[in-house]
Write an enzyme that holds these catalytic residues in place. Structure first.
Site, PDB file in Angstrom:
ATOM      1  N   ASP A   1       0.861  -1.188   0.000  1.00  0.00           N
ATOM      2  CA  ASP A   1       0.000   0.000   0.000  1.00  0.00           C
ATOM      3  C   ASP A   1       0.892   1.230   0.000  1.00  0.00           C
ATOM      4  O   ASP A   1       1.682   1.441   0.924  1.00  0.00           O
ATOM      5  CB  ASP A   1      -0.900  -0.018   1.240  1.00  0.00           C
ATOM      6  CG  ASP A   1      -1.936   1.100   1.236  1.00  0.00           C
ATOM      7  OD1 ASP A   1      -1.908   1.934   0.319  1.00  0.00           O
ATOM      8  OD2 ASP A   1      -2.772   1.132   2.157  1.00  0.00           O
TER       9      ASP A   1
ATOM     10  N   ASP B   1      -3.125   2.516  -5.886  1.00  0.00           N
ATOM     11  CA  ASP B   1      -1.954   2.530  -5.011  1.00  0.00           C
ATOM     12  C   ASP B   1      -1.797   1.265  -4.160  1.00  0.00           C
ATOM     13  O   ASP B   1      -0.996   1.240  -3.233  1.00  0.00           O
ATOM     14  CB  ASP B   1      -2.007   3.755  -4.091  1.00  0.00           C
ATOM     15  CG  ASP B   1      -3.284   3.815  -3.267  1.00  0.00           C
ATOM     16  OD1 ASP B   1      -4.267   3.147  -3.639  1.00  0.00           O
ATOM     17  OD2 ASP B   1      -3.294   4.523  -2.244  1.00  0.00           O
ATOM     18  N   GLU B   2      -2.546   0.209  -4.468  1.00  0.00           N
ATOM     19  CA  GLU B   2      -2.459  -1.026  -3.695  1.00  0.00           C
ATOM     20  C   GLU B   2      -2.354  -2.225  -4.623  1.00  0.00           C
ATOM     21  O   GLU B   2      -3.031  -2.283  -5.645  1.00  0.00           O
ATOM     22  CB  GLU B   2      -3.697  -1.211  -2.809  1.00  0.00           C
ATOM     23  CG  GLU B   2      -3.919  -0.117  -1.780  1.00  0.00           C
ATOM     24  CD  GLU B   2      -5.175  -0.369  -0.957  1.00  0.00           C
ATOM     25  OE1 GLU B   2      -5.278  -1.456  -0.347  1.00  0.00           O
ATOM     26  OE2 GLU B   2      -6.054   0.508  -0.946  1.00  0.00           O
TER      27      GLU B   2
END
Length: 397
Positions: free
Chosen positions: A9, A105-106
């Site tokens: 993350d 973003d993960e």
């Protein structure tokens, strides 16, 4: 032997990317926000200093400024975020070909088969954390566990710039003591329902007899029970696993709920471009378009329609997707949108419709094929449509 799954993350992603371009905001409370003059002006992301002042994602700008009078606001630059998201995925792919995005973003990574080359899951996570910081200038939090759900719990457990490992020994001693809201799929409404029936922790969910939990929450109850008991065995998807596809699609989990049709249009068009590009890469056309809409409480609808003739251009797919969205008219605060195409046929075998403007369709296909060649030669960020929150070319509604 257990699998070894990572969840990576990227911390305060939008805000962190912006400080790479404007380092003067690195050590002050800062947020990425929509138009300050717009009635839809909200906080899209914030840095840790703003978070410490109580600033929250998706709250109105005026409310954030009241909490933090010195808050510095920067406009969003979505192309920058897409660029760094792809750079991070390229880095992850150096450790494994099983890299599954969960949002911009993960990502989940399955490094079970990578340990002989790169060390234990913990060592790989630390290496990734250090390389992202050194090579991209960003920080990540990484969870390490034996399944995807617990790996995500690990990345959320300690932030920023940290690695947390949850093995089976930590299930009872740590995971089951966490609030039920920390579990994947537990949104605000589900949380309210769980609290109303006395559930406070993940352990409470795990301990409830499955039939009773299903009575309370239906199919979601079964999923949460599986997650809480560490029984999730869903695989991490493999990069490039697209042999002889029967459907081609793309979806995105949004960084915040979106409520306006302008935002929905922009998202649907981006997804449609991705899907159309994949169709052309496979030499296929689609005769059917399906959309998926999900809100923050994981209520979901799917709708589909057959097209007059198979297509592989983004505008045709987008128009069908938008029409499906408008007909559904759920008026939800949308958290996930997906566009998927079916009834795939080879491009050379498709027949044109008598009711379609065939010249216009051919021109669009030729134009988008030319765009594909430019992107292949100069990179995916080399050319973009002038379409962010506006209607795309050709839409007259």
């Amino acid at each position: 032997m257990d699998n070894v799954i990572l969840h990576v993350d990227m911390n305060n992603f939008y805000a962190s990317v912006e400080t790479l371009y404007a380092p003067q905001y690195r050590d002050v409370p800062m947020a990425v926000a929509g138009d300050k003059e717009s009635r839809h002006g909200i906080i899209l992301a914030k840095n840790m200093l703003a978070k410490e002042k109580g600033v929250k994602t998706a709250e109105p700008i005026w409310q954030a400024m009241r909490k933090c009078p010195g808050l510095q606001l920067l406009p969003p630059h979505h192309q920058r975020y897409a660029k760094f998201s792809q750079l991070a995925k390229n880095l992850y792919a150096q450790y494994t070909d099983r890299v599954e995005p969960f949002s911009l973003d993960e990502c989940w990574l399955d490094v079970t088969g990578s340990q002989r080359l790169f060390g234990t899951g913990w060592e790989i996570a630390q290496d990734i954390r250090q390389r992202v910081k050194r090579e991209l200038g960003l920080t990540v939090s990484v969870g390490v566990s034996f399944n995807k759900v617990f790996a995500k719990l690990g990345s959320d457990y300690k932030k920023p710039d940290a690695v947390t490992e949850f093995g089976r020994a930590e299930m009872e001693s740590v995971i089951w003591k966490l609030p039920c809201e920390e579990l994947l799929l537990v949104g605000p409404r589900t949380s309210q329902t769980l609290r109303r029936y006395g559930f406070k922790t993940i352990g409470d969910i795990a301990a409830m007899p499955l039939p009773l939990l299903c009575q309370l929450l239906g199919r979601l109850g079964e999923t949460l029970w599986i997650y809480a008991n560490g029984l999730d065995d869903s695989p991490v998807q493999k990069l490039g696993q697209e042999h002889d596809p029967k459907t081609i699609g793309s979806s995105t989990t949004l960084p915040r709920d979106i409520t306006t049709e302008a935002e929905v249009r922009a998202t649907l068009f981006g997804l449609s471009e991705t899907v159309a590009q994949q169709l052309r890469r496979h030499g296929l056309k689609a005769g059917e378009v399906q959309i998926t809409i999900r809100n923050g409480d994981f209520q979901e609808v799917q709708r589909q329609r057959q097209l007059a003739a198979p297509v592989c251009d983004s505008q045709s797919i987008y128009r069908a997707a938008l029409d499906l969205y408008r007909k559904e008219n759920k008026r939800w605060a949308v958290r996930l949108l997906g566009v998927r195409t079916g009834r795939l046929v080879p491009q050379g075998e498709s027949q044109l419709s008598l009711f379609e403007n065939t010249d216009g369709l051919k021109r669009r296909e030729q134009l988008e094929n030319a765009v594909d060649r430019v992107r292949e030669k100069y990179g995916s960020q080399s050319i973009h449509r002038a379409f962010v929150m506006k209607k795309p070319p050709g839409e007259n509604q």
